[in-house]
Design an enzyme around this catalytic site. Sequence first.
Site, short mmCIF file in Angstrom:
data_model
loop_
_atom_site.label_atom_id
_atom_site.label_comp_id
_atom_site.label_asym_id
_atom_site.label_seq_id
_atom_site.Cartn_x
_atom_site.Cartn_y
_atom_site.Cartn_z
N GLU A 36 0.84 -1.20 0.00
CA GLU A 36 0.00 0.00 0.00
C GLU A 36 0.88 1.25 0.00
OE1 GLU A 36 -2.96 -0.26 3.09
OE2 GLU A 36 -3.93 -1.97 2.13
N GLN A 96 -8.75 4.99 -23.99
CA GLN A 96 -10.08 4.36 -23.87
C GLN A 96 -11.07 5.49 -23.59
OE1 GLN A 96 -10.57 0.97 -24.24
NE2 GLN A 96 -12.76 0.98 -23.86
N ASP A 167 -2.43 8.45 -38.31
CA ASP A 167 -3.86 8.07 -38.38
C ASP A 167 -4.67 9.35 -38.28
OD1 ASP A 167 -4.08 8.72 -35.58
OD2 ASP A 167 -3.37 6.70 -35.10
N LYS A 190 -5.31 4.43 -40.82
CA LYS A 190 -4.94 3.26 -40.00
C LYS A 190 -6.20 2.58 -39.44
CE LYS A 190 -3.49 3.52 -35.46
NZ LYS A 190 -2.63 3.95 -34.35
N ARG A 192 -7.09 -0.32 -36.33
CA ARG A 192 -6.55 -1.17 -35.28
C ARG A 192 -7.60 -2.21 -34.93
NH1 ARG A 192 -2.36 -0.77 -31.58
NH2 ARG A 192 -1.92 1.43 -31.91
N ASP A 217 2.92 12.08 -33.70
CA ASP A 217 1.92 11.28 -32.97
C ASP A 217 1.98 11.64 -31.49
OD1 ASP A 217 -0.17 9.52 -32.75
OD2 ASP A 217 0.96 7.72 -33.24
N SER A 221 3.78 3.44 -28.10
CA SER A 221 3.67 2.40 -27.08
C SER A 221 4.46 1.18 -27.55
CB SER A 221 2.19 2.09 -26.84
OG SER A 221 2.07 1.07 -25.88
N GLY A 223 5.19 0.68 -30.59
CA GLY A 223 5.93 1.12 -31.78
C GLY A 223 5.29 0.63 -33.07
C1 R5P Z 1 -3.42 5.72 -31.07
O1 R5P Z 1 -4.39 6.14 -31.67
C2 R5P Z 1 -2.32 6.59 -30.57
O2 R5P Z 1 -2.42 7.89 -31.07
C3 R5P Z 1 -0.95 6.01 -30.92
O3 R5P Z 1 -0.81 6.00 -32.32
C4 R5P Z 1 -0.86 4.62 -30.40
O4 R5P Z 1 -1.21 4.57 -29.04
C5 R5P Z 1 0.52 4.07 -30.57
O5 R5P Z 1 0.54 2.77 -30.08
P1 R5P Z 1 1.57 1.72 -30.65
O6 R5P Z 1 2.93 2.33 -30.56
O7 R5P Z 1 1.41 0.52 -29.77
O8 R5P Z 1 1.17 1.43 -32.07
#
Ligand code: R5P
Length: 300
Positions: A36, A96, A167, A190, A192, A217, A221, A223
């Site tokens: 904690e 989210q 995107d 793009k 996903r 961007d 995350s 990449g």
């Molecule tokens: C998604 O819409 C965000 O703007 C980034 O493009 C996304 O989070 C990147 O994630 P990753 O590097 O896993 O593709």
Amino acid sequence: MHVAVVLSEYPDGVDVSRELGLDIVSIHEKEFPDGELYVRILEPEKIKSRNTLIFTTLYPRQERALLKTLLAVDAARRAGAISITAIIPYLAYARQDKAFLPGEPISGSLVVNMLRSSGVDSLVTVDVHSLRVLESFENKSLNIMISDILVTHALKYLVKPVVIAPDQGALSRACYAAEIHKLTCDYLVKQRDKVTGEVSYTPREIDISGRDVVIVDDIISTGGTVAEATRILLSKGARRVVVAATHGLLIGEAARKLEEAGVYRVLLANTLSVKHAHPLIEYVDISHRIASELRRFLGL
Ligand code: R5P
């Protein structure tokens, strides 16, 4: 009168506070043997009847960072702060921002609502993924755009680049930077996969043959997004691709993925305490922009 509390998640908050000439009130943070968390504002009398700025960021270990922020806000409120502004450059869970599949929560709004109900009066973020999650703060939120600063640094490596959003969600961020630098901007399409998270692109006519490109961007995350976008741009004849992304989470092998895709350089803002040592990566200090935007927003 304003004072600052800087949590260990965001040590660069000290630079911002100093630039604003704020008194920094020390905070003691620890973890109990059972895991904690505990925080204590040392010298709480310095917070009494003062407007308090709490600097933190929600990565890595998002849940811990969030809980620690909530504890610090509660402590500041109990110490008699007259207002609390949370400065959270990286707002975790903001991706989210809606229920993409039936049965999902809207995690981004929940995180923001938790901050609000703990006692945060105003919320400041940097390139938040979705402005929609800030809605409950109405006009008491500020999202600081910094992609123009990253593009300034990208221009060391590029000649009159085209600014590309990987995107459509990144388009406003990319075009904002393009407009400031009088460059053109365009985007890729793009998709996903909502279950696997895998990224794919729909072909689209885009004239970049022989041109330099800067991809703008908010987050890197895994990449996957930027690596795939880079491959597409290079296959369409781009001369050199530099990536300008605000929050570099760079999970696992992300940096290697970018290297393999042919990225020339990656520019990241210092919105997190984690820094990745990799020859491709360069950090850009945005503390001055945060300080000047806070000065304007809070009338300091
Ligand atoms: C998604 O819409 C965000 O703007 C980034 O493009 C996304 O989070 C990147 O994630 P990753 O590097 O896993 O593709």
